[in-house]
Motif scaffolding. Structure first.
Motif, PDB file in Angstrom:
ATOM      1  N   GLN A  18      27.134 -58.010  61.639  1.00 13.99           N
ATOM      2  CA  GLN A  18      26.985 -59.341  61.632  1.00 13.99           C
ATOM      3  C   GLN A  18      27.259 -60.012  63.153  1.00 13.99           C
ATOM      4  O   GLN A  18      26.694 -60.914  63.586  1.00 13.99           O
TER       5      GLN A  18
ATOM      6  N   LYS B  70      24.030 -61.944  65.095  1.00 14.61           N
ATOM      7  CA  LYS B  70      24.458 -63.323  65.625  1.00 14.61           C
ATOM      8  C   LYS B  70      23.787 -63.361  67.047  1.00 14.61           C
ATOM      9  O   LYS B  70      23.278 -64.321  67.650  1.00 14.61           O
TER      10      LYS B  70
ATOM     11  N   LEU C 277      20.130 -67.316  59.864  1.00 20.73           N
ATOM     12  CA  LEU C 277      21.092 -68.244  60.734  1.00 20.73           C
ATOM     13  C   LEU C 277      20.350 -69.014  61.738  1.00 20.73           C
ATOM     14  O   LEU C 277      21.012 -69.933  62.233  1.00 20.73           O
TER      15      LEU C 277
ATOM     16  N   THR D  34      26.431 -70.194  55.154  1.00 22.88           N
ATOM     17  CA  THR D  34      26.756 -69.139  56.110  1.00 22.88           C
ATOM     18  C   THR D  34      27.967 -68.871  56.374  1.00 22.88           C
ATOM     19  O   THR D  34      28.421 -67.823  57.199  1.00 22.88           O
ATOM     20  N   GLU D  35      28.952 -69.656  56.294  1.00 17.50           N
ATOM     21  CA  GLU D  35      30.055 -69.868  57.113  1.00 17.50           C
ATOM     22  C   GLU D  35      31.369 -69.116  56.447  1.00 17.50           C
ATOM     23  O   GLU D  35      32.309 -68.560  56.760  1.00 17.50           O
TER      24      GLU D  35
ATOM     25  N   GLU E  59      30.445 -66.270  54.256  1.00 15.04           N
ATOM     26  CA  GLU E  59      30.014 -65.250  53.685  1.00 15.04           C
ATOM     27  C   GLU E  59      30.787 -63.748  54.195  1.00 15.04           C
ATOM     28  O   GLU E  59      31.582 -64.110  54.978  1.00 15.04           O
TER      29      GLU E  59
ATOM     30  N   GLU F 122      31.806 -62.835  58.024  1.00 16.46           N
ATOM     31  CA  GLU F 122      32.109 -63.945  58.934  1.00 16.46           C
ATOM     32  C   GLU F 122      33.316 -64.340  59.386  1.00 16.46           C
ATOM     33  O   GLU F 122      33.544 -64.567  60.714  1.00 16.46           O
TER      34      GLU F 122
END
Length: 236
Positions: free
Chosen positions: A100, A104, A159, A170-171, A173, A176
């Protein structure tokens, strides 16, 4: 105005795209112009009458290797449109594992040129000459890079602003916060003798938050000790 996130996939099988990327939220966002996807057929850059893109490996061994001159010409062809600023990635089982953190980073990078290898892979010389980044989905081998490219693109596009709708989605998941995600429940409240944890129907938001954190920690510790160790030491 937000810069459009762009991906160009270099592949021997352009007909595989958009595939899964044309469905669900990613497909909806693609149709709405929130991101763009193009494919470039590597075979069109072959120089002989048979349109050969591969040859036998020096040193012997099974399989074939994608020719450096053909791959190089394809990359140059892609750069003719996107420019030298494009980030060039070769989907390879020996690359950095896609996590992840990297997702990002790539979601903030555009355009991306994604090279999909086939056969035994790509001649090392073009990897070095083009300064390709090697990225892997994990410790297993696929028939080619196309499925890996789709996974990378989907992870990135979700994203992007406007794709998921609710940014909060998404915060919380997995990954994260450095943990796997807590369990989810919905109606009916009882199903096959199994009930929803009482705290989730209590209406007490702070207790729910504490429960979810504890569950995320428990699951991560049991299933992914590598992530758990990194989480405990504060590493990303």
């Amino acid at each position: 105005m937000t810069k459009l996130w762009q991906a160009q996939v270099l592949t021997l099988f352009p007909e595989m795209f958009p595939g899964a990327l044309g469905a669900s939220l990613a497909g909806k966002a693609l149709k709405e112009g929130l991101w763009s996807l193009e494919t470039l057929d590597i075979r069109q850059f072959a120089s002989n009458k048979h349109a050969s893109v591969d040859d036998t490996p020096y040193g012997g061994g099974a399989g074939m290797v994608m020719r450096p001159d053909v791959v190089d010409a394809a990359i140059n062809g892609a750069e003719a449109k996107f420019g030298k600023a494009a980030r060039k990635i070769y989907l390879s089982p020996r690359g950095r594992v896609l996590d992840q953190v990297l997702v990002k980073e790539l979601a903030a990078s555009s355009p991306l040129l994604l090279l999909c290898g086939r056969y035994e892979g790509v001649d090392q010389r073009v990897i070095e000459a083009q300064a390709l980044e090697e990225v892997s989905l994990g410790d297993f081998v696929l028939a080619g890079g196309e499925v890996a490219a789709m996974a990378l693109i989907e992870a990135c596009t979700r994203l992007l602003p406007g794709v998921m709708g609710n940014a909060a989605t998404t915060e919380e998941e997995s990954f994260e916060a450095g943990l796997l995600e807590y369990p989810h429940f919905t109606r009916p409240a009882e199903w096959k003798g199994r009930t929803v944890p009482e705290v989730l129907v209590s209406g007490h938001h702070e207790k729910v938050k504490v429960w979810r954190q504890a569950e995320a920690e428990k699951i991560t510790q049991a299933r992914r000790p590598d992530l758990w160790n990194r989480y405990q030491t504060g590493q990303k």
